[in-house]
Design a protein around this motif. Structure first.
Motif, PDB file in Angstrom:
ATOM      1  N   PHE A 120       0.858  -1.180   0.000  1.00 60.73           N
ATOM      2  CA  PHE A 120       0.000   0.000   0.000  1.00 60.73           C
ATOM      3  C   PHE A 120       0.892   1.227   0.000  1.00 60.73           C
ATOM      4  O   PHE A 120       2.086   1.162   0.333  1.00 60.73           O
ATOM      5  N   GLN A 121       0.342   2.353  -0.377  1.00 59.66           N
ATOM      6  CA  GLN A 121       1.135   3.574  -0.451  1.00 59.66           C
ATOM      7  C   GLN A 121       0.398   4.727   0.221  1.00 59.66           C
ATOM      8  O   GLN A 121      -0.834   4.751   0.295  1.00 59.66           O
ATOM      9  N   LEU A 122       1.183   5.675   0.731  1.00 67.54           N
ATOM     10  CA  LEU A 122       0.682   6.866   1.398  1.00 67.54           C
ATOM     11  C   LEU A 122       1.445   8.078   0.885  1.00 67.54           C
ATOM     12  O   LEU A 122       2.605   7.949   0.473  1.00 67.54           O
ATOM     13  N   PRO A 123       0.832   9.244   0.918  1.00 67.02           N
ATOM     14  CA  PRO A 123       1.583  10.452   0.555  1.00 67.02           C
ATOM     15  C   PRO A 123       2.629  10.759   1.624  1.00 67.02           C
ATOM     16  O   PRO A 123       2.427  10.452   2.811  1.00 67.02           O
ATOM     17  N   PRO A 124       3.755  11.360   1.262  1.00 68.12           N
ATOM     18  CA  PRO A 124       4.761  11.711   2.271  1.00 68.12           C
ATOM     19  C   PRO A 124       4.271  12.824   3.178  1.00 68.12           C
ATOM     20  O   PRO A 124       3.400  13.619   2.803  1.00 68.12           O
ATOM     21  N   ASN A 125       4.820  12.883   4.377  1.00 67.33           N
ATOM     22  CA  ASN A 125       4.515  13.994   5.277  1.00 67.33           C
ATOM     23  C   ASN A 125       5.018  15.309   4.701  1.00 67.33           C
ATOM     24  O   ASN A 125       4.346  16.332   4.779  1.00 67.33           O
ATOM     25  N   SER A 126       6.224  15.280   4.151  1.00 66.87           N
ATOM     26  CA  SER A 126       6.804  16.471   3.549  1.00 66.87           C
ATOM     27  C   SER A 126       8.010  16.057   2.719  1.00 66.87           C
ATOM     28  O   SER A 126       8.516  14.936   2.829  1.00 66.87           O
ATOM     29  N   VAL A 127       8.462  16.989   1.882  1.00 64.11           N
ATOM     30  CA  VAL A 127       9.640  16.768   1.039  1.00 64.11           C
ATOM     31  C   VAL A 127      10.512  18.017   1.121  1.00 64.11           C
ATOM     32  O   VAL A 127      10.009  19.137   0.984  1.00 64.11           O
TER      33      VAL A 127
END
Length: 565
Positions: A120-127
């Motif tokens: 499964f995948q999730l968006p990153p907290n920040s970049v």
């Protein structure tokens, strides 16, 4: 079996080169010793043969088939996972909208084939765009037993990084100082706060990581000069210094530095590379007064803090961004465009405020005569209406002065009846405080810091021959807007940045001055929060701000136009 044979073959290939490296180190050491330039070598020319041999080792250690963009390292924090991406030059950077955190079972796990394929995948907290030529992607903490990789919307999956580092024991930053010693910042040595440790019990080690997150191997060792808290200073081996002085980027990228306790086989695992080398400082410094701060998610308060302090004499700001996710880069960019000299340093290491301030003291040394170490909720308040910080510093800043640090008392302000963030800013909105000062913060001459770089956040240890002075509140004080409206204050429960300060959610050090009296360990708003910590009505800074900054026609303050519209 094949993997084992490959590693044995690789070791047989590398061993002659390692012996050659050690031989070169001994030769260069011999040369430095007998020419009297052990600590300040003048490496003007070099043998092309030596350079070729050193680069051959670096070429063997690197992977010629590495992808255009790769996950260089993965560091696991208590609340998130940081992945460091290595980019070739001129490669477009990923954005938060084009990259995803992917979670799956490890290839050698006992899970069945169906489970391993179930990802499964999730968006990153920040970049973050730039951390010494690398990009940081912050992913939500992975479920126990899973591994984190990255997928992009246009390049597909990036190879998962087999090298996982845990934050509780890690060498995380390194640099070479003016005297050519190496400074290493290390988590997990468990040294006492404010105390020197015995340097003879430790060694610094240099070399490449072994495969799959193992300790540094084929290393060169050097003596430790000083060690305190999380900061280690050691002699830099001449062979390592040779490569740094000659700016061999390929070698720098591969070599790491760490610390080993004598009696233990392996050094602390490391992501610390020699990214920065300080040269001799200029004779004249550009700024009389600078400020260092470490922050997290304080973008909405930054404009008022910078604009105010620029008016009273601050010329430059060093902002250490400790994993913010509130678009602070845009705020800093707008302030820079308005003429303020601000440097944002990505500092992903949690609970390392003392180390970050030591790091900043070294960086500010070349351009700043004095550096203040304060937080974004702290404001210098001059007693004299027409004076500036320069007027205060002039008394102590003459050549030959033995004053290396000025300590300024802090007055702690409460919510002052406010229940929402004051529209005109903290200096105007909060006007009620505790009666007596509590603690202090410092104005520091960077060159006066002791070689250990040891600090207690509020002040540093100074070199022999320097002293500190305590200013009275009738000259200069710090208004510390410590207890703001609950919406702001509750964020302090999320993470404390100082190494030796307990998180408020943990039931320990209950009598510490750092804690909030009567609040306990739960981030639950007391019914009388807005009226707490109010013993003295103090409108002096509010009145000065309104007189100095407010538009005479509209009454608006300069930080309102962008912050609250």
């Amino acid at each position: 079996m094949k993997d084992h044979q490959h590693r044995k073959s690789r070791r047989r290939f590398l061993l002659p080169w390692i012996f050659l490296l050690c031989f070169l180190s001994a030769v260069i050491s011999f040369h430095f010793f007998f020419t009297g330039t052990l600590l300040r070598p003048k490496l003007v020319t070099s043998s092309s043969l030596q350079t070729a041999q050193m680069e051959a080792i670096a070429g063997e250690l690197s992977s010629p088939s590495s992808p255009a963009v790769s996950v260089q390292e993965t560091v696991i924090f208590p609340d998130q996972v940081l992945l460091f991406l290595k980019y070739p030059p001129s490669t477009p950077l990923f954005t938060r909208d084009t990259i995803y955190c992917v979670y799956s079972a490890p290839p050698n796990s006992s899970a069945g084939d169906d489970d391993r394929r179930r990802r499964f995948q999730l968006p990153p907290n920040s970049v973050d765009d730039d951390y010494f030529g690398r990009q940081i992607v912050r992913c939500p903490l992975s479920p126990r037993g899973s591994i984190v990789s990255l997928s992009t919307s246009f390049n597909g999956n990036l190879p998962a990084d087999p090298t996982y580092y845990r934050w509780d024991s890690l060498a995380y930053e390194a640099m070479i100082d003016r005297d050519n010693t190496t400074i290493v910042f290390v988590k997990g040595l468990h040294l006492r706060q404010g105390k020197l440790s015995d340097p003879t019990k430790f060694k610094c080690v240099y070399g490449p990581d072994s495969a799959h997150g193992g300790p540094i191997k084929f290393f060169i060792q050097s003596d430790v000069v000083s060690i305190a808290q999380e900061i280690v200073r050691c002699q830099t081996p001449p062979a390592v210094l040779y490569m740094v002085v000659n700016e061999n980027k390929k070698w720098d990228d591969l070599f790491k530095v760490s610390v080993r306790m004598i009696g233990k086989r392996n050094p602390v695992k490391s992501v610390a590379r020699l990214e920065r080398r300080f040269g001799p400082g200029p004779a004249d410094k550009e700024h009389e007064m600078c400020i260092c701060t470490m922050l997290r998610n304080q973008a909405q308060f930054l404009r008022e803090w910078v604009v105010y302090h620029s008016r009273i004499g601050v010329g430059r700001w060093f902002i250490y961004d400790n994993n913010s996710s509130d678009d602070i880069e845009s705020v800093i960019k707008s302030l820079v465009n308005a003429g303020h000299k601000i440097t944002r340093q990505v500092w992903p290491w949690i609970k390392t405020q003392e180390a970050g301030f030591a790091h900043c003291a070294l960086r500010a040394r070349d351009t700043c005569k004095w550096v203040g170490f304060i937080d974004v909720d702290e404001f210098f308040h001059l007693a004299s209406v027409n004076s500036s910080l320069h007027d205060v510093l002039a008394k102590y800043g003459s050549r030959g002065s033995v004053v290396g640090e000025i300590r300024v008392d802090c007055l702690n302000f409460g919510p002052s009846g406010q229940k929402q963030i004051p529209a005109q800013g903290v200096t105007v909105g909060y006007t009620c405080r505790l009666r007596y000062p509590e603690r202090h913060k410092s104005l520091l001459r960077p060159e006066a810091v002791n070689e250990t770089l040891m600090s207690l956040v509020h002040h540093f240890h100074l070199k022999s021959g320097y002293k500190h002075v305590n200013l009275g509140t009738k000259t200069l004080v710090i208004n510390h807007y410590k207890y703001q409206v609950w919406e702001v204050f509750k964020e302090k429960f999320q993470m404390r940045v100082a190494t030796y300060v307990s998180d408020w959610q943990k039931d320990r050090n209950s009598h510490s001055k750092d804690r909030t009296p009567g609040l306990g360990t739960k981030a639950v708003e007391p019914r009388d929060w807005s009226s707490r910590f109010c013993e003295v009505k103090d409108t002096r800074l509010r009145d000065r701000v309104m007189q100095t900054f407010a538009d005479p026609k509209t009454g608006r303050l300069p930080w309102q136009s962008s912050q609250f519209d």
